[in-house]
Every structure is written in structure tokens, then in C-alpha cells.
Design a protein around this motif. Structure first.
Motif, PDB file in Angstrom:
ATOM      1  N   ILE A  76      14.867  30.392   0.252  1.00  0.00           N
ATOM      2  CA  ILE A  76      15.097  31.314   1.126  1.00  0.00           C
ATOM      3  C   ILE A  76      13.903  32.282   1.567  1.00  0.00           C
ATOM      4  CG2 ILE A  76      16.824  32.614   2.129  1.00  0.00           C
ATOM      5  CD1 ILE A  76      18.691  31.088   0.067  1.00  0.00           C
ATOM      6  N   CYS A  77      13.641  32.635   2.620  1.00  0.00           N
ATOM      7  CA  CYS A  77      12.733  33.606   3.019  1.00  0.00           C
ATOM      8  C   CYS A  77      13.066  34.300   4.170  1.00  0.00           C
ATOM      9  CB  CYS A  77      11.146  33.290   2.914  1.00  0.00           C
ATOM     10  SG  CYS A  77      11.033  32.353   4.587  1.00  0.00           S
ATOM     11  N   ASP A  78      12.509  35.649   4.515  1.00  0.00           N
ATOM     12  CA  ASP A  78      12.728  36.271   5.534  1.00  0.00           C
ATOM     13  C   ASP A  78      11.842  35.729   6.779  1.00  0.00           C
ATOM     14  OD1 ASP A  78      10.169  37.318   5.588  1.00  0.00           O
ATOM     15  OD2 ASP A  78      10.975  39.068   4.499  1.00  0.00           O
ATOM     16  N   ALA A 110       5.927  28.600   1.573  1.00  0.00           N
ATOM     17  CA  ALA A 110       5.158  29.579   0.678  1.00  0.00           C
ATOM     18  C   ALA A 110       6.262  30.748   0.311  1.00  0.00           C
ATOM     19  CB  ALA A 110       3.883  29.833   0.781  1.00  0.00           C
ATOM     20  N   LYS A 111       6.337  31.409   1.129  1.00  0.00           N
ATOM     21  CA  LYS A 111       7.130  32.701   1.172  1.00  0.00           C
ATOM     22  C   LYS A 111       8.598  32.241   0.413  1.00  0.00           C
ATOM     23  CE  LYS A 111       7.690  36.305   3.707  1.00  0.00           C
ATOM     24  NZ  LYS A 111       7.923  37.313   4.822  1.00  0.00           N
ATOM     25  N   ALA A 112       9.060  31.256   0.621  1.00  0.00           N
ATOM     26  CA  ALA A 112      10.276  30.760  -0.088  1.00  0.00           C
ATOM     27  C   ALA A 112      10.286  30.195  -1.222  1.00  0.00           C
ATOM     28  CB  ALA A 112      10.946  29.764   1.171  1.00  0.00           C
ATOM     29  N   GLY A 113       9.023  30.372  -1.719  1.00  0.00           N
ATOM     30  CA  GLY A 113       8.973  29.823  -3.263  1.00  0.00           C
ATOM     31  C   GLY A 113       8.559  28.454  -3.523  1.00  0.00           C
ATOM     32  N   ILE A 114       8.484  27.665  -2.305  1.00  0.00           N
ATOM     33  CA  ILE A 114       8.295  26.214  -2.478  1.00  0.00           C
ATOM     34  C   ILE A 114       6.785  25.849  -3.151  1.00  0.00           C
ATOM     35  CG2 ILE A 114       8.290  23.944  -1.174  1.00  0.00           C
ATOM     36  CD1 ILE A 114      11.284  25.512  -1.276  1.00  0.00           C
ATOM     37  N   GLN A 154      11.352  34.554  -4.266  1.00  0.00           N
ATOM     38  CA  GLN A 154      10.037  35.086  -4.444  1.00  0.00           C
ATOM     39  C   GLN A 154       8.827  34.172  -4.385  1.00  0.00           C
ATOM     40  OE1 GLN A 154       9.248  38.477  -4.619  1.00  0.00           O
ATOM     41  NE2 GLN A 154      11.655  38.446  -4.218  1.00  0.00           N
ATOM     42  N   PRO A 155       7.723  34.311  -3.646  1.00  0.00           N
ATOM     43  CA  PRO A 155       6.667  33.292  -3.599  1.00  0.00           C
ATOM     44  C   PRO A 155       6.314  33.063  -4.961  1.00  0.00           C
ATOM     45  CG  PRO A 155       6.426  35.093  -2.013  1.00  0.00           C
ATOM     46  CD  PRO A 155       7.294  35.701  -2.977  1.00  0.00           C
ATOM     47  N   GLN A 156       5.416  32.095  -5.234  1.00  0.00           N
ATOM     48  CA  GLN A 156       4.540  31.572  -6.435  1.00  0.00           C
ATOM     49  C   GLN A 156       3.495  32.409  -6.383  1.00  0.00           C
ATOM     50  OE1 GLN A 156       3.937  27.352  -7.058  1.00  0.00           O
ATOM     51  NE2 GLN A 156       6.036  27.014  -6.698  1.00  0.00           N
ATOM     52  N   THR A 157       3.029  33.019  -7.710  1.00  0.00           N
ATOM     53  CA  THR A 157       1.926  33.955  -7.742  1.00  0.00           C
ATOM     54  C   THR A 157       1.016  33.120  -8.483  1.00  0.00           C
ATOM     55  OG1 THR A 157       2.675  34.841  -9.684  1.00  0.00           O
ATOM     56  CG2 THR A 157       3.303  35.941  -7.495  1.00  0.00           C
ATOM     57  N   ASP A 158      -0.297  33.833  -8.773  1.00  0.00           N
ATOM     58  CA  ASP A 158      -1.612  33.634  -9.585  1.00  0.00           C
ATOM     59  C   ASP A 158      -1.376  33.617 -10.905  1.00  0.00           C
ATOM     60  OD1 ASP A 158      -4.217  34.300  -6.967  1.00  0.00           O
ATOM     61  OD2 ASP A 158      -2.328  32.761  -7.062  1.00  0.00           O
ATOM     62  N   THR A 159      -0.292  34.433 -11.435  1.00  0.00           N
ATOM     63  CA  THR A 159      -0.138  34.851 -12.820  1.00  0.00           C
ATOM     64  C   THR A 159       0.130  34.091 -13.648  1.00  0.00           C
ATOM     65  OG1 THR A 159       2.021  35.262 -12.496  1.00  0.00           O
ATOM     66  CG2 THR A 159       0.656  37.227 -11.979  1.00  0.00           C
ATOM     67  N   ALA A 160       0.696  32.957 -13.521  1.00  0.00           N
ATOM     68  CA  ALA A 160       0.977  31.934 -14.500  1.00  0.00           C
ATOM     69  C   ALA A 160      -0.112  30.672 -14.454  1.00  0.00           C
ATOM     70  CB  ALA A 160       2.343  31.109 -14.488  1.00  0.00           C
ATOM     71  N   GLU A 161      -0.598  30.406 -13.312  1.00  0.00           N
ATOM     72  CA  GLU A 161      -1.593  29.373 -13.199  1.00  0.00           C
ATOM     73  C   GLU A 161      -2.500  29.716 -11.924  1.00  0.00           C
ATOM     74  OE1 GLU A 161      -1.713  26.530 -14.679  1.00  0.00           O
ATOM     75  OE2 GLU A 161       0.537  26.199 -15.498  1.00  0.00           O
ATOM     76  N   PRO A 162      -3.772  29.153 -11.998  1.00  0.00           N
ATOM     77  CA  PRO A 162      -4.832  29.555 -11.262  1.00  0.00           C
ATOM     78  C   PRO A 162      -4.619  28.943  -9.917  1.00  0.00           C
ATOM     79  CG  PRO A 162      -5.447  27.950 -12.739  1.00  0.00           C
ATOM     80  CD  PRO A 162      -4.011  28.234 -12.996  1.00  0.00           C
ATOM     81  N   GLN A 163      -3.481  28.431  -9.572  1.00  0.00           N
ATOM     82  CA  GLN A 163      -3.341  27.464  -8.359  1.00  0.00           C
ATOM     83  C   GLN A 163      -4.691  26.754  -7.874  1.00  0.00           C
ATOM     84  OE1 GLN A 163      -1.925  30.406  -5.382  1.00  0.00           O
ATOM     85  NE2 GLN A 163       0.060  30.680  -6.735  1.00  0.00           N
ATOM     86  N   CYS A 164      -5.393  27.118  -6.880  1.00  0.00           N
ATOM     87  CA  CYS A 164      -6.418  26.235  -6.510  1.00  0.00           C
ATOM     88  C   CYS A 164      -7.763  26.678  -7.201  1.00  0.00           C
ATOM     89  CB  CYS A 164      -6.672  26.308  -5.232  1.00  0.00           C
ATOM     90  SG  CYS A 164      -5.561  25.215  -4.127  1.00  0.00           S
ATOM     91  N   GLY A 165      -7.913  27.999  -7.620  1.00  0.00           N
ATOM     92  CA  GLY A 165      -8.941  28.706  -8.259  1.00  0.00           C
ATOM     93  C   GLY A 165     -10.082  28.130  -7.666  1.00  0.00           C
ATOM     94  N   ARG A 166     -11.308  27.698  -8.240  1.00  0.00           N
ATOM     95  CA  ARG A 166     -12.529  27.353  -7.816  1.00  0.00           C
ATOM     96  C   ARG A 166     -12.613  25.896  -7.357  1.00  0.00           C
ATOM     97  NH1 ARG A 166     -16.488  30.336 -12.219  1.00  0.00           N
ATOM     98  NH2 ARG A 166     -15.645  32.344 -11.932  1.00  0.00           N
TER      99      ARG A 166
END
Length: 383
Positions: free
Chosen positions: A28-30, A150-154, A187-199
Motif C-alpha cells: 500500500i502506498c500514497d 516500488a513505493k508500496a514495498g513490492i 515502506q519502500p525497499q532500500t539499499d541497506t540490506a542488499e545492493p539491489q542492482c549495484g554496479r
């Protein structure tokens, strides 16, 4: 409703109801997408939308979901896995005599299925609340579904512009339900736990036509999905050889993505491949009458491109195949049926004649070779 409305509890119910309806995740997001408006306008200004005039026509409305349903306070975003078992990626892409159909289109058209499930979800919310103003969307209106998801944390938007999820990769559909309830947001997923796409730039490197012109930016005019699905006219000659045997869409950027090691197969029987579309022989497809096309693609997303564009795409793939007398004969027999098709047939015949004269054999491009190696190593699912 005879009890006070507990919005926190309702949000939990919505997620449970959504999962019971077959959605793998609900967030859920705004409605605030103001950060996306400059990016969207810059993309349109570059004409990256090609002939998809509706994108320019609706303009920044795509970044203003509340204007699509007055009173909207929240967007309920859902995802549903679609990757079928026995996807046969390598088998199809490695054989230029077969036609490759993007895996999302092998089964039933997802638009109706997801929309029906979203309506059921809305009805459950309505029964709980007593009143609800809602509107479901599944690629059915100018709405930026990936930034909303992405805003909804998916997940997060990858460099190929598709949504990625740590537990599910990218093989899933998205849908949205606009509602007028002030539900708590995720809450959206963030970079803190994983590098996501990274380099990682695998998707950019693998794209056969170079359509990903920069991280997170796709020039639709070069994208094979656009060329084989959205483009109504002639496929640019310079891009035809790069299409290979992809006759409806392209999955290369997903196939190469390391996150798809975590993808999960669909549990929806409706997304199972139709036999006639699963690693089909190009010559068999090219022999279909219009009646056969309409029958076999009934209830499929493929039907929307129509019979002649379907044959146009197959003609290009036949032109990219190794020389075969049967291919030449099949192409010649179609000449004179439709002007757009004729143009692509003549090109395909010229390619076939060139290969015959040069005694050429099928040679994979470096990108294609890398893609097949990745699939065979298990970086992408080929169950």
C-alpha cells in the motif's frame, strides 16, 4: 459496518485477502509521484515512447493517479508470478527455426485475470467497510505502476526499467487498486540490506538492440517488445537482423538478471504455455490462416497485434534463420496478400538468398551467446 474502522487491521486483512486470491504480495502506498514527473517529461521529450501516442497524450497524468479517480487516497499494489514450468528458454532461443514468444504471453491474457481478482479484492474491502470508492488497473490506464509498486514495498525499479524483487526476481505481473481509504502505507525497499542492482549492467549489455540507452532509461523505439507488439508499421531494417527469432516480445534483460535466480514458478494454471506457442516451428506458425490465428490466440495477449503483424514478425524471424528452400517457398507463397507483410517478406527473401550464396550458417551474436550460457548455467530459470 457496525464496528469502528481499524485501518491497521484492515490493511492486514487486505494483504491476507490478496494472497488468498492468488497475489504473491500486496503493498500500500500514497498517490504522490511528483518525483517521477521530471523523469517522465524528459523521457517523453526524447521521443522514447515512439508511436505510443497515448503516452504523450496523457503526459504527466501518468504520475498523478489521484486524478484518475477523484478522492483517491491510497494505491493497493499487487504482484502475481507468471513464469511457467518448462519455460524452454535455451531450447527456443538457441534454435533459429523456432519462434520465441515472451513468457508472459504463453498462456491466458493476464489483463482480465488480474483485473477480476482486483475487483474481488475491492468487493471484500467494500463488504468490510460498508462503503468504498475504488478503481482497478491492469495496464488499462495511464498509471506508473512500477514506481507505485516500488513505493508500496513490492520491489525496486531495475536498470532495465522493470520491477525487481529480492525473493521473486522480475517474472511477475503488477496490478493496482485505487481506493479512497487513508490506509497505513508500506515502506519502500532500500539499499541497506542488499545492493539491489549495484554496479551490474548485465541487462544493458545483453539487450540485442541496445534499447537500454542508460541505466533505468529504455528507448522504446529500439526495444524488441515495442517493435513486435506496439509498432503498427514497418520494423526498421537496421533492427530486423537483431530481432533474431523473437516473434512476440523479448525477455533477454530478465533472463540475464542475477536476481531471477530467486524467481518462483507460477501456480496459476491459466499461465501455463499453450502447446501451439511453446517452442513452435516458425514455418508452422507462418502457415496459419487468419481463422487459425484467431482460434489459437483466443483469450491470449497475442491477439491484440492482429494477424498481419503476427505474420510480419514471423517473416522477419524467417529472414534471420539459416537458408532453407522450404523457408523461401513459404515466403514466396505469401507475397501479394498484404502490403506491410510484403515489405518484410521481400527483405526476408533477400536475407535467405544472401545466406544461400554465401553458404552461411547460423552464427550467434556475442550477446546471444552470453545469454544462452547464462541460461544454461542456471542464472535464469529454464525449468
Amino acid at each position: 459496518m457496525t464496528h469502528p474502522l481499524d485501518l491497521e487491521q484492515l490493511a492486514q486483512h487486505i494483504k491476507q485477502w490478496g494472497q488468498s486470491l492468488g497475489f504473491q504480495q500486496v503493498g500500500i502506498c500514497d498517490t504522490d509521484l511528483s518525483i517521477e514527473q521530471p523523469r517522465l517529461q524528459a523521457w517523453l521529450d526524447e521521443q522514447y515512447h515512439g508511436e505510443m501516442a497515448w503516452m504523450a497524450r496523457h503526459g504527466l497524468l501518468r504520475a498523478r493517479p489521484a486524478e484518475l479517480l477523484p478522492g483517491t487516497l491510497r494505491v493497493i499494489s499487487v504482484r502475481m508470478n507468471y513464469l511457467p514450468a518448462n519455460a524452454a528458454f535455451a531450447k527456443t532461443l538457441n534454435n533459429p527455426q523456432l519462434g520465441y514468444v515472451s513468457r508472459y504471453a504463453l498462456g491466458r491474457d493476464y489483463h482480465k485475470l488480474l483485473r477480476q481478482r482486483l475487483k474481488k479484492l475491492a468487493e471484500q474491502i467494500q463488504n468490510y467497510c460498508g462503503e468504498l470508492n475504488f478503481r482497478p488497473f491492469v495496464d488499462s490506464a495511464p498509471i506508473m505502476e512500477r514506481p507505485l509498486a516500488a513505493k508500496a514495498g513490492i520491489g525496486w525499479v531495475g536498470k532495465h526499467s522493470l520491477l525487481l524483487n529480492r525473493e521473486a526476481g522480475s517474472w511477475f505481473f503488477l496490478g493496482e487498486l485505487l481506493v479512497d481509504l487513508p490506509l497505513p502505507v508500506d515502506q519502500p525497499q532500500t539499499d541497506t540490506a542488499e545492493p539491489q542492482c549495484g554496479r551490474c549492467v548485465a541487462c544493458i549489455t545483453i539487450c540485442p538492440t541496445g534499447a537500454i540507452v542508460a541505466p533505468y532509461i529504455v528507448d522504446a523505439r529500439r526495444c524488441i517488445s515495442y517493435l513486435t507488439i506496439e509498432l503498427e508499421g514497418s520494423i526498421p531494417e537496421a533492427l530486423r537482423p537483431l530481432i533474431g527469432n523473437r516473434i512476440y516480445g523479448c525477455d533477454d534483460c530478465q533472463l540475464i538478471c542475477p536476481w531471477n535466480r530467486f524467481s518462483t514458478l507460477t501456480e496459476e494454471a491459466d499461465f501455463s504455455p499453450r502447446a501451439a506457442l511453446h517452442a513452435p516451428q516458425l514455418l508452422d506458425l507462418f502457415s496459419w490462416s487468419e481463422a487459425e490465428f484467431l482460434t489459437i490466440t483466443n483469450g491470449s495477449a497475442i491477439r491484440r497485434i492482429g494477424y498481419w503483424r503476427w505474420l510480419r514478425n514471423i517473416a522477419v524471424a524467417l529472414g534471420n534463420a539459416p537458408y532453407q528452400p522450404d523457408i523461401v517457398t513459404a515466403l514466396q507463397q505469401r507475397i501479394g496478400q498484404q502490403a506491410l507483410l510484403d515489405e518484410h517478406i521481400h527483405w526476408a527473401l533477400a536475407q535467405q538468398m544472401m545466406r544461400r550464396e554465401q553458404r552461411a550458417i547460423f552464427v550467434q551474436s556475442p550477446q546471444q551467446a552470453r545469454l544462452i550460457r547464462a541460461v544454461e548455467k542456471g542464472l535464469a530459470r529454464d525449468a
